[in-house]
Design an enzyme around this catalytic site. Sequence first.
Site, PDB file in Angstrom:
ATOM      1  N   GLU A 155       5.645  -0.199  33.673  1.00 25.85           N
ATOM      2  CA  GLU A 155       5.395  -0.627  35.048  1.00 25.85           C
ATOM      3  C   GLU A 155       6.612  -0.347  35.925  1.00 25.85           C
ATOM      4  OE1 GLU A 155       2.456  -1.501  35.793  1.00 25.85           O
ATOM      5  OE2 GLU A 155       2.656  -2.268  37.832  1.00 25.85           O
TER       6      GLU A 155
ATOM      7  N   HIS B  57       1.503   4.960  42.476  1.00 23.66           N
ATOM      8  CA  HIS B  57       1.718   3.985  41.409  1.00 23.66           C
ATOM      9  C   HIS B  57       1.252   4.547  40.059  1.00 23.66           C
ATOM     10  CE1 HIS B  57       1.871  -0.219  39.820  1.00 23.66           C
ATOM     11  NE2 HIS B  57       0.947   0.263  39.002  1.00 23.66           N
ATOM     12  N   GLU B  58       0.003   4.989  40.016  1.00 20.77           N
ATOM     13  CA  GLU B  58      -0.548   5.493  38.751  1.00 20.77           C
ATOM     14  C   GLU B  58       0.138   6.790  38.337  1.00 20.77           C
ATOM     15  OE1 GLU B  58      -2.163   3.417  37.166  1.00 20.77           O
ATOM     16  OE2 GLU B  58      -2.881   2.071  38.739  1.00 20.77           O
TER      17      GLU B  58
END
Lengths: 501, 501
Positions: free
Chosen positions: A298, A268-269
């Site tokens: 995002e 995700h990051e």
Amino acid sequence: MDLKRDLELMYNYQREIFLLDRIKSLLSWDMETYMPKNAIDFRAEQKAYLSSMIHKKQSSDELFETLERLTSYIDSENLSEDDKINIQKFYKDVSKSRKLPPEFVKELSMVKSMAFAAWQEARDKKDFNVFSPHLKKIVELKRKEAEYIGLPGHPYNGLFDDYEEGMTVEKLKPQFDYLKKEIKSLLDDIKKSDTYKNQEFILMKKDFPADKQILLAKHVMEKIGLGSDFSRMDFSEHPFSSHVGAEDVRITTNIREHPLFAFKSTIHESGHALYESFIPKKYLYTILYDSPSCGLHESQSRFWEIMIASNKDFWEHYFGHFDEYYDLNGKKDLWYKEVNMIEPSLIRIESDEIHYPLHVILRFELELGLIDGTINVDDLPELWNEKMKDLIGVVPDSDKDGILQDSHWGLGYFGYFPTYAIGSIYASQLHKALRKDFPDIDKDIQNGDFSRIREWLKEKIFVYGRTRTAEDIIKNVTGEGLNPKVYVDYLRNKYKEIYDL
Amino acid sequence: MDLKRDLELMYNYQREIFLLDRIKSLLSWDMETYMPKNAIDFRAEQKAYLSSMIHKKQSSDELFETLERLTSYIDSENLSEDDKINIQKFYKDVSKSRKLPPEFVKELSMVKSMAFAAWQEARDKKDFNVFSPHLKKIVELKRKEAEYIGLPGHPYNGLFDDYEEGMTVEKLKPQFDYLKKEIKSLLDDIKKSDTYKNQEFILMKKDFPADKQILLAKHVMEKIGLGSDFSRMDFSEHPFSSHVGAEDVRITTNIREHPLFAFKSTIHESGHALYESFIPKKYLYTILYDSPSCGLHESQSRFWEIMIASNKDFWEHYFGHFDEYYDLNGKKDLWYKEVNMIEPSLIRIESDEIHYPLHVILRFELELGLIDGTINVDDLPELWNEKMKDLIGVVPDSDKDGILQDSHWGLGYFGYFPTYAIGSIYASQLHKALRKDFPDIDKDIQNGDFSRIREWLKEKIFVYGRTRTAEDIIKNVTGEGLNPKVYVDYLRNKYKEIYDL
């Protein structure tokens, strides 16, 4: 040659603000990773000092007057397209900045740093009361900020615009209501299935030593495209990604109970960090060296975490590594099902992709109430639990796993949460477009080769920096703006197979 | 009430400079510990930007005029003693600052950051030529700086004063010449002894796993008095200590071939960090929240590293820990001798306490030549090797273990090295005074209890911040100024026993 001088002055301001802003990023990164506990007061003061310095520059009369002149020359042929966009965006930013009094900016920064520390302490003590006086102060200041900014419609719009330029409560609320309805209906179907009723973790219950979790997380981080020469991974309570400077992106992770938490949060990051790493260098030191919105940002993290890494193709490749490290007895199909097992979770960032938007909508609804004054901070824990019961079907034992789970409010991020769901929706739209552009992309993913995807993202998203709005960029790739139906279709289609619906 | 307003303005300047300066410390700390490699150019620019901002404040006309007024009121009874000292010291700092043109300060900062990176690369490649163009630039700028500052006597004095206020080449050179002569004579005696001729490492050749080295280093760091709430340890190429802010001191270490390197360097840096941690908080945000000189600072690190931790009493306690971790078969006496084994070393920071000042004098003599123009950067490696042969008796295989071993020149620290020997001398003088004040202190040390020592140091040294000169503080404790004879006597006395002289 007034134009030239004005332009130079403008870019010089941007350069200084950029340098200071990234220094602030380092101070924040350090605060959440390595800083000794007792240093918090002093660090809070340093950050407040930098914030007020940035604000002072950003709202200076000299700059504003220069921008007014530049705006009047906007049709000049001596300005490049990027110059023109830059002037317009910066003029908007600066006008907004000037609405906030300097003392207000300084106070907010101080209050935020102290609130963040209180939030950490409250979590340790599992006690919302440690945090609530700080949160009250923040809510009060944020309501004031919304008032200062004064956009039309819901007061929340004045805060929301910082994170998702152009988006409003009025536009988003119906989309979220649709999403809520559709997801609840899908969850009903799933919960009625025999597969759901009989599901249990088998492989996920094995032993997953922390050091191996970190090795695999670093492995996938590098595979996604983050080399150690310009990125790094550390640990923090709440995983985050930070763009500390040119050629310097940093992500954090943490070991939690779920054996995939570190791995998935790293992916995700890494999605965020990849985006930041490949915004064209020509925009460095300017306000265009940025993404146009948090939702689009995002979309990158959710794209990698969900669209790629919860996909069957992905596990065709990665299961081998996991099997080698954790002795999963070659049970690839079972692993894939467990990776995608739907289960109500107390924690947003540990949630499956179906429940996820509900966690976001819960926070969005609470934020709306806090900002328009219909909800009091004191009532939050109770409201939280009520909404959890209604939307997710579970209720936390303590505030730590409830209202204290996210750092956002402690950091003063009001208006941020909804962008998480926007990001998930955009991610599904991008994924659909990717599969259309490259019908054979599954082969790459099955081989653990993400280079074509990475290049595609660079070309379709990263290349624009902040020159276009998120919606324009998404429209350009997918042919339409924000469309939650694509996300719902994606979910229905995927889970039909997994739960034999 | 002009005085009150002027005072407030002055302290406000100091506060801002203090905040910015400590931000710069964090940027430097990060640069040497965690920063990704490619980020160096951007970081260099950030640091240069902060340096020029600090310099701009420090040399502003408003501040200077205020200080001139305050200086004229210096006898006012409305000023406290600390105010008076502060005004005088700050007036001196500011006057000095104003001698350096802003462009010069910015250029020097940029050049230093790039030179530091080049130094790291040169080390990796064991090639002085990678570093030398940068070093030339630095030497050129440092000569210019010395010229700008323009103190009487040797041009080096203008740089030296930054690190050791009031000390001059003219005063120090004879002391160093005396030290050189006495140490060479002591070394001759040692080298003639049978003990020296037959000495060899036995215990030190055992296996010392890195993780255990770090555990012991952290243990002693805490014992010295650095709690984890306000301090931390990390890793860097060259160990250092950094005061990142109030309640935030950080040291670094590294694992090298010698099994005591990490342990001893940790004790050394802890000595620095302890000093910084316990300067009275009332001086926070002012120029008095500092030590008066690097030599006095170094007296603290050398005090702990040499006077305490190479002492027999210390190993009465710590040998137990080492024996437990590394199976030393209870051979405490042998261990003590090996800890204090005299052997020529190529590396300054790995050197024994007898050779150590010779390493420093070597650098001091080279710096004098570089700054007065009698030595060229291109001739440095050859001169280095000649002097090593003459003073220490060994010559490095590569520049990495020779001229490239220290980061100082890459960081632009000219005038710093001599303070290392000053620190060793002061440390021996303090140690003598401590034993006089507490004749039974050996019992404490044998029990690993450093609390009385720590309190004594606070009361005798730390309490003054920068309100007195180093020499005044030392005189107050020991009854005399810098006296290399005390160091020589200490060495002679200690090694008489170890080498049966």
